[in-house]
Design a protein around this motif. Structure first.
Motif, PDB file in Angstrom:
ATOM      1  N   ALA A 184       0.720  -1.140   0.050  1.00 33.17           N
ATOM      2  CA  ALA A 184      -0.051   0.043  -0.047  1.00 33.17           C
ATOM      3  C   ALA A 184       0.903   1.307   0.020  1.00 33.17           C
ATOM      4  CB  ALA A 184      -0.898  -0.017   1.101  1.00 33.17           C
ATOM      5  N   ASN A 185       2.184   1.068   0.247  1.00 30.44           N
ATOM      6  CA  ASN A 185       2.960   2.349   0.481  1.00 30.44           C
ATOM      7  C   ASN A 185       4.237   2.171   0.023  1.00 30.44           C
ATOM      8  OD1 ASN A 185       1.425   4.144   2.347  1.00 30.44           O
ATOM      9  ND2 ASN A 185       1.149   2.157   3.485  1.00 30.44           N
ATOM     10  N   LYS A 186       4.412   1.467  -1.380  1.00 34.33           N
ATOM     11  CA  LYS A 186       5.800   1.211  -1.781  1.00 34.33           C
ATOM     12  C   LYS A 186       6.833   2.035  -1.642  1.00 34.33           C
ATOM     13  CE  LYS A 186       3.314  -1.725  -5.161  1.00 34.33           C
ATOM     14  NZ  LYS A 186       3.095  -2.004  -6.489  1.00 34.33           N
ATOM     15  N   ASP A 187       6.458   3.482  -1.997  1.00 38.57           N
ATOM     16  CA  ASP A 187       7.456   4.434  -2.073  1.00 38.57           C
ATOM     17  C   ASP A 187       8.429   4.709  -0.671  1.00 38.57           C
ATOM     18  OD1 ASP A 187       7.359   5.071  -4.745  1.00 38.57           O
ATOM     19  OD2 ASP A 187       5.658   6.648  -4.458  1.00 38.57           O
ATOM     20  N   SER A 188       7.331   4.420   0.348  1.00 40.54           N
ATOM     21  CA  SER A 188       7.944   4.661   1.768  1.00 40.54           C
ATOM     22  C   SER A 188       8.782   3.485   2.086  1.00 40.54           C
ATOM     23  CB  SER A 188       6.873   4.472   2.742  1.00 40.54           C
ATOM     24  OG  SER A 188       5.834   5.870   2.396  1.00 40.54           O
ATOM     25  N   TYR A 189       8.648   2.355   1.421  1.00 37.93           N
ATOM     26  CA  TYR A 189       9.499   1.344   1.951  1.00 37.93           C
ATOM     27  C   TYR A 189      10.595   0.879   0.833  1.00 37.93           C
ATOM     28  CZ  TYR A 189       6.165   0.174   5.433  1.00 37.93           C
ATOM     29  OH  TYR A 189       5.423   0.418   6.865  1.00 37.93           O
ATOM     30  N   ASP A 190      10.401   1.667  -0.295  1.00 35.95           N
ATOM     31  CA  ASP A 190      11.594   1.127  -1.303  1.00 35.95           C
ATOM     32  C   ASP A 190      13.003   1.497  -0.744  1.00 35.95           C
ATOM     33  OD1 ASP A 190      12.499   0.426  -3.789  1.00 35.95           O
ATOM     34  OD2 ASP A 190      12.343   2.567  -4.604  1.00 35.95           O
ATOM     35  N   GLU A 191      14.000   0.509  -0.988  1.00 35.80           N
ATOM     36  CA  GLU A 191      15.368   0.452  -0.593  1.00 35.80           C
ATOM     37  C   GLU A 191      15.536   0.315   1.016  1.00 35.80           C
ATOM     38  OE1 GLU A 191      17.947   0.036  -2.525  1.00 35.80           O
ATOM     39  OE2 GLU A 191      16.391  -0.235  -4.233  1.00 35.80           O
ATOM     40  N   LYS A 192      14.346   0.040   1.689  1.00 32.62           N
ATOM     41  CA  LYS A 192      14.806   0.098   3.028  1.00 32.62           C
ATOM     42  C   LYS A 192      14.559  -1.369   3.574  1.00 32.62           C
ATOM     43  CE  LYS A 192      13.717   4.466   4.085  1.00 32.62           C
ATOM     44  NZ  LYS A 192      12.902   4.883   3.191  1.00 32.62           N
ATOM     45  N   GLU A 193      15.117  -1.780   4.859  1.00 31.27           N
ATOM     46  CA  GLU A 193      15.192  -3.195   5.350  1.00 31.27           C
ATOM     47  C   GLU A 193      13.899  -3.195   6.231  1.00 31.27           C
ATOM     48  OE1 GLU A 193      18.252  -5.989   7.370  1.00 31.27           O
ATOM     49  OE2 GLU A 193      18.299  -4.329   8.516  1.00 31.27           O
ATOM     50  N   VAL A 194      13.194  -4.499   5.818  1.00 29.37           N
ATOM     51  CA  VAL A 194      11.920  -4.708   6.310  1.00 29.37           C
ATOM     52  C   VAL A 194      11.912  -6.077   7.068  1.00 29.37           C
ATOM     53  CG1 VAL A 194      10.703  -3.149   4.864  1.00 29.37           C
ATOM     54  CG2 VAL A 194      11.078  -5.608   4.236  1.00 29.37           C
ATOM     55  N   SER A 195      10.971  -6.590   7.900  1.00 31.46           N
ATOM     56  CA  SER A 195      10.703  -7.741   8.449  1.00 31.46           C
ATOM     57  C   SER A 195       9.244  -7.858   8.218  1.00 31.46           C
ATOM     58  CB  SER A 195      11.107  -7.756   9.950  1.00 31.46           C
ATOM     59  OG  SER A 195      12.627  -7.765  10.062  1.00 31.46           O
ATOM     60  N   VAL A 196       8.831  -9.111   7.480  1.00 30.67           N
ATOM     61  CA  VAL A 196       7.521  -9.419   7.297  1.00 30.67           C
ATOM     62  C   VAL A 196       7.301 -11.036   7.738  1.00 30.67           C
ATOM     63  CG1 VAL A 196       6.836  -7.803   5.694  1.00 30.67           C
ATOM     64  CG2 VAL A 196       7.709  -9.671   4.909  1.00 30.67           C
TER      65      VAL A 196
ATOM     66  N   LYS B 268      13.451 -11.367   6.567  1.00 29.62           N
ATOM     67  CA  LYS B 268      14.172 -10.051   6.801  1.00 29.62           C
ATOM     68  C   LYS B 268      14.875  -9.733   5.567  1.00 29.62           C
ATOM     69  CE  LYS B 268      17.342  -7.950   9.983  1.00 29.62           C
ATOM     70  NZ  LYS B 268      18.119  -8.161  11.120  1.00 29.62           N
ATOM     71  N   GLY B 269      14.696  -8.156   4.981  1.00 23.64           N
ATOM     72  CA  GLY B 269      15.576  -8.002   3.828  1.00 23.64           C
ATOM     73  C   GLY B 269      15.154  -6.673   3.134  1.00 23.64           C
ATOM     74  N   ILE B 270      15.848  -6.570   2.253  1.00 17.62           N
ATOM     75  CA  ILE B 270      15.696  -5.098   1.392  1.00 17.62           C
ATOM     76  C   ILE B 270      14.664  -5.051   0.493  1.00 17.62           C
ATOM     77  CG2 ILE B 270      16.872  -3.133   0.232  1.00 17.62           C
ATOM     78  CD1 ILE B 270      18.140  -3.761   2.935  1.00 17.62           C
ATOM     79  N   TYR B 271      13.432  -4.214   0.673  1.00 15.55           N
ATOM     80  CA  TYR B 271      12.402  -4.232  -0.157  1.00 15.55           C
ATOM     81  C   TYR B 271      12.905  -3.309  -1.397  1.00 15.55           C
ATOM     82  CZ  TYR B 271       8.166  -2.650  -2.528  1.00 15.55           C
ATOM     83  OH  TYR B 271       7.229  -2.316  -3.458  1.00 15.55           O
TER      84      TYR B 271
END
Length: 129
Positions: free
Chosen positions: A38-50, A100-103
């Motif tokens: 829903a918020n692709k631009d906010s997470y682009d190139e960020k490390e995330v955990s899902v 865990k990784g980079i989106y």
């Protein structure tokens, strides 16, 4: 005067080291598949955990012989995001995992473009299933 200069210099060095180290050490953002999509631009190139469920994994190797796998990760509310993991981890469809990784909204590996991909650095199998 040398004593004051030395104290001031040490204070400045410690301050700069704290600022520089603090800006490079970032924890991954705990989020959901649906929130990222829903918020692709906010997470682009960020490390995330899902977390989510593995769907139709494909196991391959690069032309240089490096093993990797790709699969859609299904979120709890029906969203889906693609996962790329370099290595040999056997996952079956329906397995609950956390990633865990980079989106990246878009990325290219060799000649192949990928959209909405998490390049996983860590995959943990949930204890259940």
């Amino acid at each position: 005067m040398n004593k004051h200069f030395l104290k001031a210099s040490l204070s400045i060095i410690l301050f700069l080291a704290t600022v520089l180290l603090g800006s490079t050490v970032q924890a991954s953002m705990e989020t959901t598949v649906e929130e990222i999509m829903a918020n692709k631009d906010s997470y682009d190139e960020k490390e995330v955990s899902v977390s989510g469920t593995v769907s139709s994994p494909k196991f391959k190797s690069s032309r240089h012989g490096k093993l990797y796998m790709t699969f859609p990760l299904l979120g709890d509310s029906g969203g889906r995001i693609n996962i790329l993991f370099w290595g040999d981890m056997k996952l079956k469809p329906g397995r609950k995992i956390s990633v865990k990784g980079i989106y990246r909204k878009s990325m290219k590996v060799g000649n192949y473009p990928f959209l909405d991909m998490i390049e996983a650095t860590e995959i943990n199998k949930d204890e259940k299933k």
